[in-house]
Design a protein around this motif. Structure first.
Motif, PDB file in Angstrom:
ATOM      1  N   HIS A   1       3.664  -0.056  -3.295  1.00 52.14           N
ATOM      2  CA  HIS A   1       2.216   0.047  -3.150  1.00 52.14           C
ATOM      3  C   HIS A   1       1.839   0.219  -1.679  1.00 52.14           C
ATOM      4  CE1 HIS A   1       2.876  -2.213  -6.912  1.00 52.14           C
ATOM      5  NE2 HIS A   1       1.828  -1.560  -7.347  1.00 52.14           N
TER       6      HIS A   1
ATOM      7  N   SER B   1      -1.882   0.155   0.933  1.00 51.95           N
ATOM      8  CA  SER B   1      -3.240  -0.376   0.899  1.00 51.95           C
ATOM      9  C   SER B   1      -4.018   0.047   2.135  1.00 51.95           C
ATOM     10  CB  SER B   1      -3.206  -1.903   0.795  1.00 51.95           C
ATOM     11  OG  SER B   1      -2.713  -2.472   1.992  1.00 51.95           O
TER      12      SER B   1
ATOM     13  N   PHE C   1      -5.770  -1.002  -3.003  1.00 52.39           N
ATOM     14  CA  PHE C   1      -4.354  -0.753  -3.250  1.00 52.39           C
ATOM     15  C   PHE C   1      -4.174   0.437  -4.187  1.00 52.39           C
ATOM     16  CE2 PHE C   1      -4.421  -5.167  -1.960  1.00 52.39           C
ATOM     17  CZ  PHE C   1      -3.249  -5.321  -1.232  1.00 52.39           C
TER      18      PHE C   1
END
Length: 309
Positions: free
Chosen positions: A163, A165, A281
């Motif tokens: 991920h 962000s 995110f």
């Protein structure tokens, strides 16, 4: 009556010949002739004069032809519009967020970046815990997750390997409670060991509660609290605190108006405040066609000063 019967009739009116009309409709002549006969039975009158060569329409058939053309055109336009809506829906980016961010941050943020038509809030996510957002990102249940995030070090069981962000703003959790008859806080921090203060807390596995507890452990003065209720949604905590059941930490945006009106008062000074960031995110594996372009657009703006508490 089916739409294709109307299309059959239009084809017959244009070709004036059963065989050629059947070819244009990709059916056999017997099937085509049977459809026209069913159409006439449905309308209760003869629509085609079969005694002329080429065949012709009866006066009723001429009137019915105009209706067929109007109806099929409306259906065609409706199909195109419905397909366009479906395509637009498929291209829309879905963002999941907790209830407080959905209420107090997301609408303004979407409007400021002109994303209201491109990004759709995912209402099923308002009561999720933090881990739920990342699981949803991984299985493409949502494309983006807007979450509170700690500014100080807090142990979180979240794997961020896949991920990335962006920080889009900040928030502050402030301790609040209902006032007493004199306007002073009914429950004032830090409380006493023998008489702990009633607390309306967040879910123990949620990020906000962990951040609050981590902050309290770093303070030189201990807070003496007893938890009366644990809740996921800020709105529920605010309601119980407002009713006077205990104190609780609320995002400044959620508490501001109640503090200004005197419905709530601070239960402690700024020492007891808890700083948070607001982060967006995404999963690196998400293949949504519009997500990369949106992400690059947001990277250019980075932190939004309007979203600082």
């Amino acid at each position: 009556m089916e739409i294709r019967w109307l299309e059959d009739f239009i084809a017959l009116a244009h070709t004036r010949h059963f065989s050629r009309a059947a070819e244009t409709q990709n059916v056999t002549q017997p099937t085509f002739s049977r459809r026209i006969k069913l159409l006439e039975e449905e309308m209760g009158t003869t629509l085609v004069n079969r005694q002329t060569l080429p065949l012709s329409l009866t006066p009723a058939g001429e009137e019915f032809l105009r209706l067929c053309e109007q109806v099929t055109e409306r259906v065609r336009l409706s199909r195109e519009r419905i397909q366009q809506i479906a395509d637009d829906q498929a291209r829309r980016i879905v963002v999941a967020a907790p209830q407080s961010l959905l209420s107090y941050v997301l609408p303004e943020w979407l409007a400021r970046h002109d994303l209201t038509r491109r990004v759709e809030p995912y209402l099923r996510a308002t009561s999720w815990l933090l881990a739920d957002y990342f699981q949803a990102l991984e299985r493409d249940e949502c494309d983006l997750a807007l979450c509170y995030w700690p500014r100080e070090r807090v142990a979180l069981d979240i794997d961020l390997t896949n991920h990335e962000s962006l920080e889009i703003g900040t928030e502050t959790l402030v301790p609040v409670c209902a006032p007493d008859e004199t306007g002073r806080p009914r429950f004032a921090l830090p409380g006493q060991r023998r008489h702990p203060l009633p607390c309306i807390a967040y879910h123990p596995r949620g990020l906000i509660q962990r951040v609050i507890e981590a902050r309290l452990t770093r303070l030189s003065q201990a807070a003496h609290l007893v938890t009366l209720n644990e809740n996921v949604q800020t709105a529920n905590i605010k309601e119980l605190v407002t009713l006077g059941y205990g104190l609780g930490w609320l995002p400044w945006r959620a508490a501001r108006r109640s503090l200004e009106s005197g419905e709530l008062v601070r239960a402690g000074d700024e020492r007891w405040d808890v700083a948070l960031t607001i982060r967006l995110f995404r999963s690196r594996q998400n293949l949504h066609p519009g997500l990369d372009a949106l992400w690059h657009q947001l990277q250019e703006t980075r932190h939004d000063p309007s979203l600082s508490s």
